[in-house]
Structure formats: structure tokens, C-alpha cells
Design a protein around this motif. Structure first.
Motif, PDB file in Angstrom:
ATOM      1  N   UNK A 197     -43.135  -5.860  -2.421  1.00 50.91           N
ATOM      2  CA  UNK A 197     -42.855  -4.340  -1.987  1.00 50.91           C
ATOM      3  C   UNK A 197     -43.871  -3.759  -0.934  1.00 50.91           C
ATOM      4  N   UNK A 198     -45.197  -4.215  -1.513  1.00 54.95           N
ATOM      5  CA  UNK A 198     -46.351  -3.983  -0.603  1.00 54.95           C
ATOM      6  C   UNK A 198     -46.508  -4.637   0.726  1.00 54.95           C
ATOM      7  N   UNK A 199     -45.918  -5.900   0.540  1.00 52.85           N
ATOM      8  CA  UNK A 199     -45.853  -6.883   1.916  1.00 52.85           C
ATOM      9  C   UNK A 199     -44.778  -6.163   2.670  1.00 52.85           C
ATOM     10  N   UNK A 200     -43.608  -5.716   2.117  1.00 52.66           N
ATOM     11  CA  UNK A 200     -42.579  -5.297   3.192  1.00 52.66           C
ATOM     12  C   UNK A 200     -43.197  -3.899   3.830  1.00 52.66           C
ATOM     13  N   UNK A 201     -43.569  -3.042   2.927  1.00 54.26           N
ATOM     14  CA  UNK A 201     -44.358  -1.818   3.313  1.00 54.26           C
ATOM     15  C   UNK A 201     -45.281  -1.875   4.365  1.00 54.26           C
ATOM     16  N   UNK A 202     -46.260  -2.919   4.195  1.00 50.54           N
ATOM     17  CA  UNK A 202     -47.321  -3.156   5.289  1.00 50.54           C
ATOM     18  C   UNK A 202     -46.808  -3.655   6.655  1.00 50.54           C
ATOM     19  N   UNK A 203     -45.629  -4.085   6.568  1.00 49.10           N
ATOM     20  CA  UNK A 203     -44.886  -4.656   7.858  1.00 49.10           C
ATOM     21  C   UNK A 203     -43.946  -3.900   8.576  1.00 49.10           C
ATOM     22  N   UNK A 204     -43.591  -2.587   7.622  1.00 50.28           N
ATOM     23  CA  UNK A 204     -42.638  -1.732   8.118  1.00 50.28           C
ATOM     24  C   UNK A 204     -43.287  -0.897   9.254  1.00 50.28           C
TER      25      UNK A 204
ATOM     26  N   UNK B   4     -39.119   4.544   2.049  1.00 43.01           N
ATOM     27  CA  UNK B   4     -39.864   4.088   1.090  1.00 43.01           C
ATOM     28  C   UNK B   4     -38.901   3.616  -0.094  1.00 43.01           C
ATOM     29  N   UNK B   5     -37.887   4.331  -0.543  1.00 37.50           N
ATOM     30  CA  UNK B   5     -36.853   4.273  -1.556  1.00 37.50           C
ATOM     31  C   UNK B   5     -36.058   2.916  -1.268  1.00 37.50           C
ATOM     32  N   UNK B   6     -35.694   3.131   0.129  1.00 38.44           N
ATOM     33  CA  UNK B   6     -34.812   1.779   0.673  1.00 38.44           C
ATOM     34  C   UNK B   6     -35.365   0.708   0.438  1.00 38.44           C
ATOM     35  N   UNK B   7     -36.874   0.269   0.795  1.00 40.00           N
ATOM     36  CA  UNK B   7     -37.427  -0.941   0.548  1.00 40.00           C
ATOM     37  C   UNK B   7     -37.644  -1.228  -0.752  1.00 40.00           C
ATOM     38  N   UNK B   8     -37.865  -0.004  -1.673  1.00 44.30           N
ATOM     39  CA  UNK B   8     -37.990  -0.319  -3.187  1.00 44.30           C
ATOM     40  C   UNK B   8     -36.497  -0.812  -3.611  1.00 44.30           C
ATOM     41  N   UNK B   9     -35.463  -0.262  -3.096  1.00 44.11           N
ATOM     42  CA  UNK B   9     -34.157  -0.893  -3.529  1.00 44.11           C
ATOM     43  C   UNK B   9     -34.052  -2.345  -3.245  1.00 44.11           C
ATOM     44  N   UNK B  10     -34.079  -2.706  -1.985  1.00 46.15           N
ATOM     45  CA  UNK B  10     -34.080  -3.923  -1.476  1.00 46.15           C
ATOM     46  C   UNK B  10     -35.063  -5.019  -2.368  1.00 46.15           C
TER      47      UNK B  10
END
Ligand code: HEM
Length: 124
Positions: free
Chosen positions: A18-25, A83-89
Motif C-alpha cells: 500500500x505505501x509503495x503505491x502511496x509514495x509514488x502517487x 487514499x481509500x481508492x488505493x487501499x481498495x485496489x
């Protein structure tokens, strides 16, 4: 009575992905990258947080509201949606359906209460 597929190891992996995604968002990334100096420590803390939430392990001892309030000037309701969208994916990608749904539901509730704490102002 933990939900099938949710254990310490999966939560740790979930948090990493999740945080790998968040960091590149494009929108969320800069906020986190500016705030967090020690990523291994943050990931350990967030794995403990989710372990406390989903497995009632009591491993997390912290105060999410003041932690987010420090960054309130940069955080918006739209960012919570993101944030919730990335968590869902991420949960859908790697957790069994029931577990993913439970994780999404918890996150949505916590997001709601964080937003109340950050954005709600009594009329003056
Ligand atoms: C910590 C940003 C949503 C759980 C943090 C930190 C940042 C951040 C920058 C580090 C704080 C610091 O130490 O300076 C955001 C943003 C969000 C968001 C931008 C959405 C727009 C959420 C949600 C949850 C959550 C929905 C839970 C479901 C946590 C936890 C910590 C944390 C547990 C650690 C707090 C501590 O230090 O004990 N967040 N967050 N965050 N976040 Fe979030």
C-alpha cells in the motif's frame, strides 16, 4: 476469531504494498515523503496499527489524530478518497474477498473519524 486470510504476515505485506503505491502517487506521495524520514519504522508502525485494528493485538500505541493534525494544512477530503481508492485496489489485489471487504470497511470508518477530527468546526 480473526477473519480468514488476515494474519500478521499478510498485514505486513499489505502495508508494504500500500505505501509503495502511496509514495509514488502524484498527490499523496509528496505529503508522505516530506513527513516520513524513516520508512521502515513507519511501515512497522502501520503494520502494528492494522494488527491492533484487525487482530486486536494491542500492538499499536499511538495517537493518529495529532499525527494527522500536524499535516492538516495539506490534507483534504478528496485526498482521503484517493487514499481509500488505493487501499481498495491493494486489498483486492492480495487479500481474500471477505478480508478485503473488512479491511476496506475499517479504513473507511477510521477515515471518517479522522476527517471529523481534522475538518469539523463548530459554527462560531
Ligand atoms: C501517519 C498522512 C489517512 C493511519 C501518517 C503520517 C502522514 C499521514 C503524513 C505521518 C505523520 C507524522 O508522523 O508526521 C495521511 C494522509 C491520509 C491519511 C495524507 C489521507 C488523505 C490515514 C488513514 C489511516 C491512517 C485513513 C487509517 C485507516 C495512520 C497511522 C499513522 C499515520 C496509524 C501513524 C500515527 C502515529 O505516528 O502513531 N499519515 N494519512 N492514515 N497514518 Fe495517515
Amino acid at each position: 476469531n480473526a477473519i480468514d486470510g488476515i494474519d500478521e504476515e499478510r498485514l505486513e505485506t499489505l502495508v508494504e504494498r500500500f505505501y509503495a503505491r502511496v509514495r509514488t502517487d502524484a498527490e499523496l506521495g509528496p505529503i508522505f515523503n516530506d513527513a516520513i524520514a524513516d520508512w521502515p519504522e513507519h511501515l512497522e508502525k502501520l503494520a502494528a496499527f492494522w494488527s491492533s485494528v484487525m487482530l486486536t493485538s494491542g500492538r499499536y500505541k499511538g495517537q493518529p489524530v495529532p499525527a494527522h493534525r500536524k499535516h492538516a494544512a495539506r490534507i483534504t477530503p478528496a485526498l482521503f478518497e484517493r487514499w481509500l481508492g488505493l487501499w481498495k485496489v491493494t486489498t483486492e489485489e492480495m487479500m481474500p474477498t471477505k478480508a478485503a471487504e473488512a479491511l476496506q470497511e475499517k479504513a473507511a470508518r477510521i477515515a471518517e473519524s479522522l476527517q471529523l477530527a481534522l475538518f469539523f468546526k463548530l459554527p462560531t
